[in-house]
Design an enzyme around this catalytic site. Structure first.
Site, PDB file in Angstrom:
ATOM      1  N   CYS A   1     -19.913  -8.510  72.578  1.00 37.02           N
ATOM      2  CA  CYS A   1     -18.729  -7.654  72.496  1.00 37.02           C
ATOM      3  C   CYS A   1     -18.265  -7.356  73.913  1.00 37.02           C
ATOM      4  CB  CYS A   1     -19.094  -6.355  71.776  1.00 37.02           C
ATOM      5  SG  CYS A   1     -17.739  -5.181  71.653  1.00 37.02           S
ATOM      6  N   LEU A   2     -16.953  -7.422  74.136  1.00 37.58           N
ATOM      7  CA  LEU A   2     -16.423  -7.162  75.480  1.00 37.58           C
ATOM      8  C   LEU A   2     -16.737  -5.740  75.943  1.00 37.58           C
ATOM      9  CD1 LEU A   2     -12.944  -8.927  75.218  1.00 37.58           C
ATOM     10  CD2 LEU A   2     -15.007  -9.775  76.350  1.00 37.58           C
TER      11      LEU A   2
ATOM     12  N   GLN B   1     -10.935  -0.374  71.848  1.00 33.54           N
ATOM     13  CA  GLN B   1     -11.579  -0.915  73.051  1.00 33.54           C
ATOM     14  C   GLN B   1     -10.699  -0.774  74.290  1.00 33.54           C
ATOM     15  OE1 GLN B   1     -12.753  -4.822  70.961  1.00 33.54           O
ATOM     16  NE2 GLN B   1     -14.364  -4.512  72.462  1.00 33.54           N
TER      17      GLN B   1
ATOM     18  N   HIS C   1     -16.294  -8.091  62.826  1.00 33.71           N
ATOM     19  CA  HIS C   1     -16.653  -7.389  64.062  1.00 33.71           C
ATOM     20  C   HIS C   1     -15.518  -6.454  64.505  1.00 33.71           C
ATOM     21  CE1 HIS C   1     -18.537  -7.374  68.265  1.00 33.71           C
ATOM     22  NE2 HIS C   1     -17.341  -6.840  68.465  1.00 33.71           N
ATOM     23  N   GLU C   2     -14.288  -6.985  64.515  1.00 37.12           N
ATOM     24  CA  GLU C   2     -13.162  -6.188  65.021  1.00 37.12           C
ATOM     25  C   GLU C   2     -12.778  -5.077  64.052  1.00 37.12           C
ATOM     26  OE1 GLU C   2     -12.658  -6.571  68.031  1.00 37.12           O
ATOM     27  OE2 GLU C   2     -13.503  -8.567  68.283  1.00 37.12           O
TER      28      GLU C   2
ATOM     29  N   GLY D   1     -11.828 -11.745  70.314  1.00 36.58           N
ATOM     30  CA  GLY D   1     -11.227 -10.652  69.560  1.00 36.58           C
ATOM     31  C   GLY D   1     -11.243  -9.381  70.369  1.00 36.58           C
TER      32      GLY D   1
ATOM     33  N   HIS E   1     -14.838  -2.089  64.496  1.00 35.88           N
ATOM     34  CA  HIS E   1     -14.419  -1.250  65.634  1.00 35.88           C
ATOM     35  C   HIS E   1     -13.447  -0.159  65.184  1.00 35.88           C
ATOM     36  CE1 HIS E   1     -16.174  -2.820  69.314  1.00 35.88           C
ATOM     37  NE2 HIS E   1     -15.813  -4.056  69.041  1.00 35.88           N
TER      38      HIS E   1
HETATM   39 NI    NI Z   1     -16.447  -5.807  69.979  1.00 32.13          NI
END
Ligand code: NI
Length: 155
Positions: free
Chosen positions: A88-89, A51, A130-131, A46, A134
């Protein structure tokens, strides 16, 4: 399509509340295509627009069934509970145990402005929560807890 630079750690873009998308134009389509390419390139499940430094309510998710694009997502229902390791990226090299609802129903527009509903469990539900977090400037690190004793052996 193009890869976008993933913001990490203390980058301010990760801690801002994102704005609703109002224009469903070619620029939005390009953003979504770039986000999917960037997510796949980084082996993520995701990615949220902040991000990549874009403070708009746009998320892409791919848990192995192909990419799903969520514009202005609204979570309609959640239930159950699941605990698992999460990363998380935007925080490379880190992970932590996070408890999330196991089921989600979410409503969102696609790039054309058509409204869809999605529902899922497990990893898909985890990715949606999670997304979507963000988009409100929230990162998963705030939710990390100690894993239960029977999970510590794996960690
Ligand atoms: Ni993330």
């Amino acid at each position: 399509m193009a890869l976008r630079n993933i913001r990490t750690n203390d980058d301010p873009a990760l801690y801002k509340v994102c704005k609703e998308v109002k224009r469903f134009d070619a620029r939005l389509g390009t953003l979504i295509d770039d986000m999917i390419e960037t997510m796949n390139d980084a082996d993520g499940v995701g990615l949220a627009a902040p991000q990549v430094g874009v403070l708009k309510r746009v998320v892409v998710i791919d848990v192995g069934d192909g990419p799903v694009e969520l514009v202005n997502p609204v979570i309609l229902e959640s239930s159950g509970e699941q605990g698992d390791m999460e990363g998380c990226l935007s925080f490379p090299g880190q992970s932590g145990y996070v408890v999330r609802p196991n089921y989600v129903k979410v409503e969102a527009f696609d790039r054309n402005g058509d409204l869809y509903e999605y529902e899922g469990e497990g990893l898909f539900a985890r990715a949606v929560f999670h997304e979507c977090d963000h988009l409100d400037g929230k990162v998963y690190l705030r939710l990390v807890t100690e894993p239960p004793a029977d999970r510590k052996k794996e960690a």
